[in-house]
Design an enzyme around this catalytic site. Sequence first.
Site, short mmCIF file in Angstrom:
data_model
loop_
_atom_site.label_atom_id
_atom_site.label_comp_id
_atom_site.label_asym_id
_atom_site.label_seq_id
_atom_site.Cartn_x
_atom_site.Cartn_y
_atom_site.Cartn_z
N ARG A 61 -10.09 -8.37 2.58
CA ARG A 61 -8.56 -7.27 3.98
C ARG A 61 -9.12 -5.86 4.49
O ARG A 61 -8.21 -5.08 5.10
CB ARG A 61 -6.98 -7.59 3.68
CG ARG A 61 -6.29 -7.48 4.17
CD ARG A 61 -5.21 -8.35 3.58
NE ARG A 61 -3.81 -8.01 4.56
CZ ARG A 61 -2.45 -6.76 4.15
NH1 ARG A 61 -3.37 -5.70 3.35
NH2 ARG A 61 -1.86 -7.47 4.88
N GLN A 75 0.95 -1.23 -0.25
CA GLN A 75 -0.03 -0.17 -0.06
C GLN A 75 0.98 1.03 -0.23
O GLN A 75 2.57 1.17 0.90
CB GLN A 75 -1.04 -0.23 1.22
CG GLN A 75 -2.32 0.52 0.55
CD GLN A 75 -3.25 0.19 2.27
OE1 GLN A 75 -3.40 -0.59 2.28
NE2 GLN A 75 -4.10 1.38 1.98
N HIS A 95 -0.56 -3.40 10.83
CA HIS A 95 0.40 -4.49 11.17
C HIS A 95 0.69 -4.39 12.39
O HIS A 95 2.00 -3.89 13.13
CB HIS A 95 1.89 -4.22 10.15
CG HIS A 95 0.91 -4.83 8.71
ND1 HIS A 95 1.06 -5.70 8.82
CD2 HIS A 95 1.14 -3.79 8.32
CE1 HIS A 95 1.31 -5.85 7.68
NE2 HIS A 95 1.07 -5.10 6.79
N SER A 130 3.44 -7.01 3.00
CA SER A 130 1.87 -6.67 2.91
C SER A 130 1.39 -6.89 2.14
O SER A 130 1.01 -8.03 2.07
CB SER A 130 2.19 -5.51 3.64
OG SER A 130 0.65 -4.77 4.41
N LEU A 131 -0.10 -6.35 2.15
CA LEU A 131 -0.90 -6.72 0.87
C LEU A 131 0.24 -7.73 -0.60
O LEU A 131 -0.25 -8.65 -0.95
CB LEU A 131 -1.65 -5.73 0.57
CG LEU A 131 -1.50 -4.92 -0.44
CD1 LEU A 131 -1.34 -5.02 -2.40
CD2 LEU A 131 -1.61 -3.52 -1.04
N GLN A 145 0.06 -12.55 10.26
CA GLN A 145 0.56 -10.49 8.82
C GLN A 145 -0.41 -9.64 9.13
O GLN A 145 0.33 -8.49 9.22
CB GLN A 145 0.64 -10.93 8.09
CG GLN A 145 1.62 -10.32 6.75
CD GLN A 145 0.83 -9.44 6.02
OE1 GLN A 145 -0.96 -9.20 5.73
NE2 GLN A 145 1.20 -9.99 3.80
#
Length: 311
Positions: A119, A9, A203, A94-95, A252
Amino acid sequence: MRAFVFPGQGSQKVGMGADLAAASPAAREVFQEVDDALGQKLFALMSGGPEDELTLTANAQPAIMANAIAVLRVLEKEGGLQLADKAQFVAGHSLGEYTALCAAGSFSLADTARLLRLRGQSMQAAVPVGEGAMCALLGAEIDQATALAAAAAEGAVCTVANDNAPGQIVLSGHTAAIERAVAMVKDFGIKRGMLLPVSAPFHCPLMLPAAQAMAAALEGTAPGALRVTLLANVTAAPVTDPAEVRRLLVEQVTGRVRWRESMLALGAAGVEQFVELGGKVVGPMITRTVTDVAVASLVSMADIEAFAKEL
């Protein structure tokens, strides 16, 4: 040895994918499939904006994935290569880990889009607006950042969210604690701290409701077999077992993105070339982290054609 890596992101921007779609039927097919999966004209938003709507987490996450997979599909269909033949590892920031799993054949494109939409929505909904924040620490090493986070917490949540590269670390947690951390950077020998314009504290433990939502979703849409080994965010270690992949994807959401360690692990495993698809974000982080490796970033048709000729 080669690793294909995928951005997270913050890499979204209005106009993303537009030139590729104009040039390639394979790219247009990806964007249409994602639109159909989401029941939304996401590609129209990606190519034409408005920016504030594209930046919404629930839109940005599937958009970034779609753009990267479009680059991969063009490379595969028009460049004549298969990912599994040209890469020993995949990894995503991440994503981007979902994008990596889609690229490795563990999730279908449609399922990846739907999972990332959920998500994004779940992460946004996990913490009321204003209660959480994130900050970037420039010139900080992991020990300094960890000590700063512990000192600034004062009973609240304040933790390392992203260990991106040497000197580039992100903290996440309660707003007051993150603001304290920014004010205290000089006390810990850190060059600079700055609040990030994010809509939620990603996170960190405050994301637990989103982790629970993803656990339920991944029960219904479980990862399948991987054609290429994944280097996982939260362990900085390789994984191929689909059940382990599912567990790590849940972890995660609240866990640290160990990107610096992950890239060092890939370098130690013998990876000589890192190829970022769909952005020019994680490539520079890798350049700062791993020595004596080649890094390529593929976004445009010209990038893809040039790379395909090298193989």
